[in-house]
Motif scaffolding. Structure first.
Motif, PDB file in Angstrom:
ATOM      1  N   GLU A 184       2.707  -8.238  -0.157  1.00 33.48           N
ATOM      2  CA  GLU A 184       2.170  -7.992   0.708  1.00 33.48           C
ATOM      3  C   GLU A 184       3.598  -6.515   1.365  1.00 33.48           C
ATOM      4  O   GLU A 184       2.981  -5.973   1.754  1.00 33.48           O
ATOM      5  N   LEU A 188       3.176  -3.569   2.400  1.00 34.84           N
ATOM      6  CA  LEU A 188       2.749  -2.929   4.341  1.00 34.84           C
ATOM      7  C   LEU A 188       4.025  -0.892   4.066  1.00 34.84           C
ATOM      8  O   LEU A 188       3.683  -0.237   4.993  1.00 34.84           O
ATOM      9  N   ARG A 191       2.434   1.085   2.781  1.00 35.40           N
ATOM     10  CA  ARG A 191       1.278   1.930   3.412  1.00 35.40           C
ATOM     11  C   ARG A 191       0.232   1.777   2.185  1.00 35.40           C
ATOM     12  O   ARG A 191      -0.818   2.555   1.738  1.00 35.40           O
ATOM     13  N   GLY A 193      -1.744  -0.891   1.467  1.00 35.44           N
ATOM     14  CA  GLY A 193      -2.556  -1.730   1.139  1.00 35.44           C
ATOM     15  C   GLY A 193      -4.008  -1.940   1.802  1.00 35.44           C
ATOM     16  O   GLY A 193      -3.987  -2.615   1.030  1.00 35.44           O
TER      17      GLY A 193
END
Length: 350
Positions: A184, A188, A191, A193
């Protein structure tokens, strides 16, 4: 000493055969195959445009590219449902092999770091190699699954008392949380996600024919290997000393068994994402029905694992149409209470 172990092993093997139910196994396979075929037909017919089962059958047996409903079935729904069945069978068989080899009632690819390792590698692929073909994504999933289980076993073996089933699960939970957080974090920072949301939530809506064409040879070879190893896994489930006394080369069996598990888990995660608990629930259920012979457990787990995920995908589309509920959340809704029940029971049925 060897003779004593061999006699004791034969006694345990006789007891295991008495606790196996081949007639139930045959019935379970027949019922499971019929149920799976019906579930596949029902899942294909249900969607934004409801299609009758007769139309589904016609589209499969007499496909016409000029008919819109036939195109929907052939290009969208059929690969999706077949993908759900494949990954369900993969997770269930991987869980059955792990439980038999380790004698750990809580063993499951999702609980022992394989799924999270594969998902972490998917994040790395999307961040640093965004244009990789699907074949290489699958290979990275295999590597990630191997990384996850290697870290889990490494951390678990550092414990003073060695690898007990509960320590292995605790190590798996810790490593899964770590790899999930790292994945994760990568998503993030880079970018990505949105691209990874599908894999983390768990779903088969993006499954296409070329996915199945790439994965099918790997999965087929692994399933055949699992069936070949099934008798050896049955003996391993009695204990390593007994298996050695009965002439098993346990190290070879474990190596090949782990290779099969890595391929099955990596292939499944590359399609459906990090879905857990399928490999925990289904083998226990099948063991209760067919007994302790892994020839029957693995065969039935393949069918009923596929049935579970196909039905979960169907329910995911029915809860809040036209939106889809992640199938990982639905299966976890069943899996978490089952996990707590098995942990409390202590796996005495193994």
């Amino acid at each position: 000493m060897t003779t004593s172990t061999g006699v004791g092993g034969l006694r345990d093997l006789d007891e295991l055969q008495q606790r196996s139910h081949p007639v139930r196994g045959v019935v379970a396979l027949i019922v499971g195959v019929i149920g799976l075929i019906f579930a596949i037909g029902l899942s294909i017919s249900f969607g934004a445009a409801d299609i009758s089962l007769s139309t589904v059958w016609t589209a499969i047996t007499h496909f016409s590219p000029d008919v819109t409903t036939h195109q929907i079935i052939h290009d969208i729904r059929l690969p999706r449902v077949l993908g759900a069945g494949l990954v369900g069978g993969c997770f269930a068989v991987a869980g059955a092999i792990m439980q038999g080899m380790t004698r750990n009632p809580l063993a499951d690819s999702g609980l022992l770091g394989l799924n999270s390792g594969a998902a972490f590698m998917l994040a790395i692929c999307f961040a640093f190699f965004p244009n990789l073909s699907y074949m290489y994504i699958v290979l990275w999933s295999f590597i990630g699954a191997g990384l996850g289980v290697a870290i889990v076993y490494g951390v678990g073996s550092l414990s003073k008392g060695g690898l007990t089933p509960m320590r292995l699960v605790l190590a798996g939970a810790a490593v899964s949380a770590l790899l999930g957080a790292l994945g994760e974090g990568v998503a993030l920072y880079y970018r990505i996600g949105q691209d990874l949301a599908f894999w983390y939530a768990g779903g088969v809506s993006g499954t296409k024919w070329y996915h199945l064409q790439i994965l099918s040879p790997w999965i087929l070879a692994s399933m055949i290997g699992a069936l070949i190893l099934s008798r050896s896994i049955t003996l391993l489930s009695l204990g390593e000393e007994i298996a050695v006394g009965l002439g098993q080369r346990t190290t070879v069996v474990k190596i090949w068994g782990m290779v099969i598990v890595l391929v099955l888990a990596g292939a499944a995660v590359s399609v459906v994402g990090a879905v857990g608990f399928v490999g925990l629930i289904v083998p226990h259920f099948m063991r209760y029905i067919v007994g302790h012979d892994y020839r029957w457990i693995i065969s039935c787990s393949l069918i009923y694992g596929a049935l579970l995920v196909v039905l979960a995908d169907l329910v995911a589309r029915m809860i809040n149409p036209p939106y889809e509920t992640p199938i990982g959340a639905l299966i976890a809704f069943i899996g978490v209470p089952f996990f707590l029940y098995i942990a409390r029971k202590g796996g005495k049925e193994l």
